[in-house]
Scaffold this motif. Structure first.
Motif, PDB file in Angstrom:
ATOM      1  N   MET A  76       0.774  -1.529   0.297  1.00 47.79           N
ATOM      2  CA  MET A  76      -0.356  -0.044  -0.129  1.00 47.79           C
ATOM      3  C   MET A  76       0.460   1.499   0.089  1.00 47.79           C
ATOM      4  O   MET A  76       0.379   2.373  -0.385  1.00 47.79           O
ATOM      5  N   LEU A  77       1.802   1.354   0.350  1.00 49.11           N
ATOM      6  CA  LEU A  77       2.733   1.796   1.186  1.00 49.11           C
ATOM      7  C   LEU A  77       3.659   2.316  -0.580  1.00 49.11           C
ATOM      8  O   LEU A  77       3.151   3.672  -0.554  1.00 49.11           O
ATOM      9  N   GLY A  78       3.617   1.676  -1.244  1.00 51.57           N
ATOM     10  CA  GLY A  78       4.490   1.313  -2.310  1.00 51.57           C
ATOM     11  C   GLY A  78       3.481   1.974  -3.358  1.00 51.57           C
ATOM     12  O   GLY A  78       4.035   2.998  -4.305  1.00 51.57           O
ATOM     13  N   PHE A  79       1.830   1.584  -3.422  1.00 51.28           N
ATOM     14  CA  PHE A  79       1.342   1.925  -4.307  1.00 51.28           C
ATOM     15  C   PHE A  79       0.686   3.361  -4.121  1.00 51.28           C
ATOM     16  O   PHE A  79       0.727   4.477  -5.316  1.00 51.28           O
ATOM     17  N   ALA A  80       0.797   3.978  -2.957  1.00 51.16           N
ATOM     18  CA  ALA A  80       0.204   5.091  -2.726  1.00 51.16           C
ATOM     19  C   ALA A  80       1.610   6.654  -3.760  1.00 51.16           C
ATOM     20  O   ALA A  80       1.327   7.676  -4.089  1.00 51.16           O
ATOM     21  N   SER A  81       2.747   5.747  -3.206  1.00 48.57           N
ATOM     22  CA  SER A  81       4.180   7.053  -3.325  1.00 48.57           C
ATOM     23  C   SER A  81       3.597   6.901  -4.664  1.00 48.57           C
ATOM     24  O   SER A  81       4.133   7.841  -5.241  1.00 48.57           O
ATOM     25  N   TRP A  82       3.748   5.841  -5.644  1.00 54.55           N
ATOM     26  CA  TRP A  82       3.681   5.552  -7.331  1.00 54.55           C
ATOM     27  C   TRP A  82       2.892   6.718  -7.743  1.00 54.55           C
ATOM     28  O   TRP A  82       2.566   7.440  -8.542  1.00 54.55           O
ATOM     29  N   VAL A  83       1.596   6.531  -6.694  1.00 56.66           N
ATOM     30  CA  VAL A  83       0.803   7.286  -7.365  1.00 56.66           C
ATOM     31  C   VAL A  83       0.911   9.123  -7.208  1.00 56.66           C
ATOM     32  O   VAL A  83       0.827   9.738  -8.224  1.00 56.66           O
ATOM     33  N   MET A  84       1.453   9.338  -5.582  1.00 57.49           N
ATOM     34  CA  MET A  84       1.564  10.464  -5.975  1.00 57.49           C
ATOM     35  C   MET A  84       2.934  11.496  -6.501  1.00 57.49           C
ATOM     36  O   MET A  84       3.062  11.954  -7.089  1.00 57.49           O
ATOM     37  N   VAL A  85       3.735  10.299  -7.066  1.00 59.24           N
ATOM     38  CA  VAL A  85       4.531  10.429  -8.586  1.00 59.24           C
ATOM     39  C   VAL A  85       4.251  11.076  -9.542  1.00 59.24           C
ATOM     40  O   VAL A  85       4.728  12.029 -10.162  1.00 59.24           O
ATOM     41  N   GLY A  86       2.909   9.967  -9.750  1.00 58.73           N
ATOM     42  CA  GLY A  86       2.041  10.008 -11.008  1.00 58.73           C
ATOM     43  C   GLY A  86       1.059  11.548 -10.738  1.00 58.73           C
ATOM     44  O   GLY A  86       0.566  12.662 -11.997  1.00 58.73           O
ATOM     45  N   VAL A  87       0.949  12.070  -9.726  1.00 55.42           N
ATOM     46  CA  VAL A  87       0.369  13.712  -9.301  1.00 55.42           C
ATOM     47  C   VAL A  87       1.309  14.798  -9.441  1.00 55.42           C
ATOM     48  O   VAL A  87       0.966  15.779  -9.995  1.00 55.42           O
ATOM     49  N   ALA A  88       2.438  14.286  -8.927  1.00 54.26           N
ATOM     50  CA  ALA A  88       3.289  14.855  -8.924  1.00 54.26           C
ATOM     51  C   ALA A  88       4.007  15.854 -10.685  1.00 54.26           C
ATOM     52  O   ALA A  88       4.410  16.614 -10.366  1.00 54.26           O
ATOM     53  N   ILE A  89       4.336  15.300 -11.238  1.00 50.08           N
ATOM     54  CA  ILE A  89       5.098  15.473 -12.437  1.00 50.08           C
ATOM     55  C   ILE A  89       4.592  16.126 -13.115  1.00 50.08           C
ATOM     56  O   ILE A  89       4.686  17.485 -14.082  1.00 50.08           O
ATOM     57  N   PRO A  90       2.872  15.909 -13.235  1.00 50.74           N
ATOM     58  CA  PRO A  90       2.090  17.085 -14.233  1.00 50.74           C
ATOM     59  C   PRO A  90       1.774  18.260 -13.464  1.00 50.74           C
ATOM     60  O   PRO A  90       1.446  19.209 -13.505  1.00 50.74           O
ATOM     61  N   ASN A  91       1.740  18.348 -12.345  1.00 51.95           N
ATOM     62  CA  ASN A  91       1.553  19.392 -11.226  1.00 51.95           C
ATOM     63  C   ASN A  91       2.127  20.844 -11.789  1.00 51.95           C
ATOM     64  O   ASN A  91       3.390  20.571 -11.893  1.00 51.95           O
ATOM     65  N   ARG A  92       1.760  22.198 -11.830  1.00 48.10           N
ATOM     66  CA  ARG A  92       2.476  23.077 -12.722  1.00 48.10           C
ATOM     67  C   ARG A  92       2.889  23.807 -11.607  1.00 48.10           C
ATOM     68  O   ARG A  92       3.676  24.291 -11.954  1.00 48.10           O
ATOM     69  N   TYR A  93       2.805  23.793 -10.176  1.00 46.50           N
ATOM     70  CA  TYR A  93       3.191  24.860  -9.022  1.00 46.50           C
ATOM     71  C   TYR A  93       4.819  24.339  -8.392  1.00 46.50           C
ATOM     72  O   TYR A  93       4.461  23.486  -7.384  1.00 46.50           O
ATOM     73  N   TRP A  94       5.251  23.769  -9.074  1.00 48.66           N
ATOM     74  CA  TRP A  94       6.819  23.159  -8.294  1.00 48.66           C
ATOM     75  C   TRP A  94       7.852  24.375  -7.979  1.00 48.66           C
ATOM     76  O   TRP A  94       8.204  23.917  -7.493  1.00 48.66           O
ATOM     77  N   LYS A  95       7.211  25.164  -8.663  1.00 45.47           N
ATOM     78  CA  LYS A  95       8.003  27.197  -7.812  1.00 45.47           C
ATOM     79  C   LYS A  95       6.816  28.040  -8.792  1.00 45.47           C
ATOM     80  O   LYS A  95       6.482  27.999  -9.635  1.00 45.47           O
ATOM     81  N   THR A  96       6.624  28.972  -7.631  1.00 49.23           N
ATOM     82  CA  THR A  96       5.914  30.442  -8.366  1.00 49.23           C
ATOM     83  C   THR A  96       6.902  31.613  -7.203  1.00 49.23           C
ATOM     84  O   THR A  96       7.858  31.412  -6.263  1.00 49.23           O
ATOM     85  N   SER A  97       6.185  32.468  -8.464  1.00 41.25           N
ATOM     86  CA  SER A  97       7.419  33.390  -8.144  1.00 41.25           C
ATOM     87  C   SER A  97       7.105  34.307  -6.283  1.00 41.25           C
ATOM     88  O   SER A  97       5.548  34.683  -6.326  1.00 41.25           O
ATOM     89  N   THR A  98       8.044  34.558  -6.094  1.00 46.52           N
ATOM     90  CA  THR A  98       7.979  35.284  -4.455  1.00 46.52           C
ATOM     91  C   THR A  98       7.375  37.003  -5.023  1.00 46.52           C
ATOM     92  O   THR A  98       7.134  37.150  -5.885  1.00 46.52           O
ATOM     93  N   VAL A  99       6.429  37.192  -3.735  1.00 51.65           N
ATOM     94  CA  VAL A  99       5.669  38.502  -3.441  1.00 51.65           C
ATOM     95  C   VAL A  99       7.043  38.881  -2.293  1.00 51.65           C
ATOM     96  O   VAL A  99       6.751  40.024  -1.507  1.00 51.65           O
ATOM     97  N   ASP A 100       8.008  38.584  -1.953  1.00 53.47           N
ATOM     98  CA  ASP A 100       9.057  38.819  -0.755  1.00 53.47           C
ATOM     99  C   ASP A 100       8.945  40.445  -1.765  1.00 53.47           C
ATOM    100  O   ASP A 100       9.993  39.910  -2.432  1.00 53.47           O
ATOM    101  N   GLY A 101       9.386  41.550  -0.860  1.00 56.50           N
ATOM    102  CA  GLY A 101       9.708  43.032  -1.457  1.00 56.50           C
ATOM    103  C   GLY A 101       8.603  43.215  -2.544  1.00 56.50           C
ATOM    104  O   GLY A 101       9.093  44.688  -3.092  1.00 56.50           O
TER     105      GLY A 101
END
Length: 223
Positions: free
Chosen positions: A11-36
């Motif tokens: 179950m842990l391996g399956f959950a990690s495999w699903v989360m990899v599939g979710v992380a790859i197409p996720n658009r928010y790997w980095k977002t522009s900062t509002v600092d300053g």
């Protein structure tokens, strides 16, 4: 091996495999900062495949990276590692499903099934390592640019895609370690010697015992 440990590791391996599939197409790997920045009219965010922008009205515009060879080296490596993570996780799931005791695909040879399940655990560990290296390397470059006072470009902060990747890598490594060590201990127990083994040099026969008793009786009859 305990079937509960097998199921939990799977179950842990399956959950990690699903989360990899979710992380790859996720658009928010980095977002522009509002600092300053006092006034922000748009928000920039990127992932491994595209760069997007959102204005104050909520309109999204995305543009895919035009050339693979023109990308930074760490970005190309992160792509390759994430794809390898998906492939390794697929192999790990197949091996774990065949190797667990409650599955009849591998027959009744539990020693062989344990080795197959341990191989699946190794694939899960490799999946987790690939994921962790990819997201950590990507995050390192983000923080390096953020804390560089002379960096001229847009500065970014860590996005949610990186946190999903870290969670995926942790689950994959935990599941793989549980599966490998549980199968290893089960295999060693099955190969251990029987605690008491009689000497092979002495063989007792029922017929020989009867002959000895008969000869003794015959000798006593002539006394």
């Amino acid at each position: 091996m305990d079937p509960i440990v097998e199921v939990v590791a799977l179950m842990l391996g399956f959950a990690s495999w699903v989360m990899v599939g979710v992380a790859i197409p996720n658009r928010y790997w980095k977002t522009s900062t509002v600092d300053g920045n006092v006034i922000t009219t748009s928000t920039l965010y990127e992932n491994l495949w595209m760069s997007c922008a959102t204005d104050s009205t909520g309109v999204h515009n995305c543009r895919e990276f035009p050339s693979l060879l023109a990308l930074s080296g760490y970005l190309q490596a992160s792509r390759a590692l994430m794809i390898a993570s998906v492939v390794l996780g697929t192999f790990g799931l197949v091996a774990a499903l065949i190797g667990i005791q409650c599955c009849k695909a591998g027959g009744e040879n539990y020693e062989l099934k344990g080795k197959i399940a341990a191989t699946g655990g190794v694939f899960f560990i490799l999946q987790g390592l690939c994921t962790m290296i990819s997201v950590s390397w990507y995050a390192f470059n983000i923080t390096q640019e953020f804390f560089n006072p002379i960096y001229p470009g847009t500065k970014y902060e860590l996005g949610e895609g990186l946190y999903i990747g870290w969670c995926s890598g942790t689950l994959a490594i935990c599941g793989g370690v549980c599966l490998v060590f549980a199968c290893k201990s089960s295999t060693e127990d099955s190969k251990s010697a029987y605690p008491y083994q009689p000497s092979r040099g002495t063989v007792y026969s029922g017929a020989a015992s009867r002959r000895d008793a008969a000869s003794t009786y015959d000798k006593n009859a002539y006394v």
